[in-house]
Enzyme design. Structure first.
Site, PDB file in Angstrom:
ATOM      1  N   TYR A   1     -13.111  -3.712  10.870  1.00 18.80           N
ATOM      2  CA  TYR A   1     -11.761  -3.139  10.824  1.00 18.80           C
ATOM      3  C   TYR A   1     -11.054  -3.335  12.161  1.00 18.80           C
ATOM      4  CZ  TYR A   1      -8.024   0.344  10.358  1.00 18.80           C
ATOM      5  OH  TYR A   1      -6.800   0.974  10.327  1.00 18.80           O
TER       6      TYR A   1
ATOM      7  N   GLY B   1       1.840   4.831   3.757  1.00 18.85           N
ATOM      8  CA  GLY B   1       2.647   3.954   2.915  1.00 18.85           C
ATOM      9  C   GLY B   1       3.495   4.721   1.923  1.00 18.85           C
TER      10      GLY B   1
ATOM     11  N   GLY C   1       0.811  -1.216   0.000  1.00 20.87           N
ATOM     12  CA  GLY C   1       0.000   0.000   0.000  1.00 20.87           C
ATOM     13  C   GLY C   1       0.839   1.257   0.000  1.00 20.87           C
TER      14      GLY C   1
END
Length: 312
Positions: A176, A16, A10
């Site tokens: 999540y 990232g 990512g």
């Protein structure tokens, strides 16, 4: 550092991208492991031009797909002699999502991307990591795991392949948080499994950072306003990228493994009690994580499931 190799999943946006820029600036050979190649190619060129480091490679990877992970790891292992650092940064959290989404292997998309994908990546790259003189793995965790200070909070082990799609409401935020505490538990177990190979495995509890306009637009009205307000004081992703770099390269963390580290670069301890005033300190502080993550039965359950689901 051109002989030092780091993989960042990512790596085309957010923390990232900032981490890829940081490692490239420091002279590392950076492997950007990304799903959207059109966006990523432009970011790759931007990083090369900014850092004057031509050793920024781009390889296609969809962390939610076990087939894609196997293809990526086979290609990497064939092309590069070793791996020094693996940063499992890519994550799935689609604000406002109300429907169950499944991966190509029919696993709930949050868990496929945030839990089982990093597990499989690390295992397939372990032999190459072991060839490094100082191999380190960093898993991106989150403050959302604090929801597990609630004694009623549990991972929905019965619903990780969408089994309850017709009967249980979907919450992208719950999935999540569940997937990230599962990743934390896998971090503890992987640290034990890879200790004999010299591989250090840790997790970073990421604090708030500035959100992109694209991310905020996906939120509901109240949270959208709240996010814009928070963005006024939230630090840039570059600060967290510096912490990625420090944990993965400094002597301070050279012999640290199986730990959760916070944004202050402190080792976080499991909570000793989750009642009364101490519970408030747990929730609002950054020095403890839920004891749920240290429960051997919980760890064994997610480890066994990860092993079973990723077997060919």
């Amino acid at each position: 550092m051109k002989d030092k190799i780091v993989i960042i999943t990512g790596a085309n946006s957010g923390i990232g991208k900032a981490a890829a820029l940081k490692f490239a600036t420091e002279g590392y050979r950076v492997i950007m492991a990304c799903r959207n190649m059109r966006i990523s190619e432009a970011v790759q060129q931007e990083i090369i031009e900014t850092t004057k480091n031509i050793n920024v490679d781009l390889m296609e990877l969809d962390v939610s797909s076990f087939a894609s992970i196997r293809t990526f790891c086979a290609a990497f292992n064939a092309k590069y002699p070793c791996l020094d650092i693996l940063i499992n940064n890519a994550a799935y959290l689609n604000h406002g999502e109300k429907e169950y989404k499944l991966s190509p292997e029919h696993i709930e998309l949050s868990f496929a991307t945030n839990t089982f994908g990093p597990f499989l990546m690390t295992r397939l790259l372990a032999d190459h990591l072991a060839k490094s003189q100082d191999p380190r793995v960093l898993n991106a965790c989150t403050t959302n795991i604090k929801n597990f200070f609630d004694p009623k909070r549990k991972i929905e082990f019965d619903n990780l392949q969408g089994e309850m799609r017709g009967t249980r409401p979907y919450s992208t935020y719950k999935m999540y948080g569940d997937s990230k505490i599962a990743l934390l538990m896998l971090t503890f177990k992987m640290a034990e499994e890879f200790k004999s190979m010299g591989i250090k495995v840790n997790a970073l509890q990421i604090n708030r950072v500035k959100l992109s306009k694209k991310t905020i637009k996906k939120m509901h009205s109240f949270w959208k306003v709240f996010a814009w307000a928070q963005n006024l004081t939230n630090p840039l992703p570059s600060g967290m990228a510096d912490t990625y770099f420090h944990i993965c390269t400094s002597d301070e963390f050279k012999n640290v493994t199986g730990q959760l580290i916070n944004h202050k670069r402190e080792i976080v301890q499991p909570s000793t009690t989750e009642k009364g005033f101490t519970q408030l300190k747990n929730i609002f502080g950054s020095s403890s994580y839920p004891s749920y993550a240290t429960n051997p039965q919980n760890i064994e359950q997610i480890w066994s499931l990860s092993t079973t689901l990723t077997e060919e």
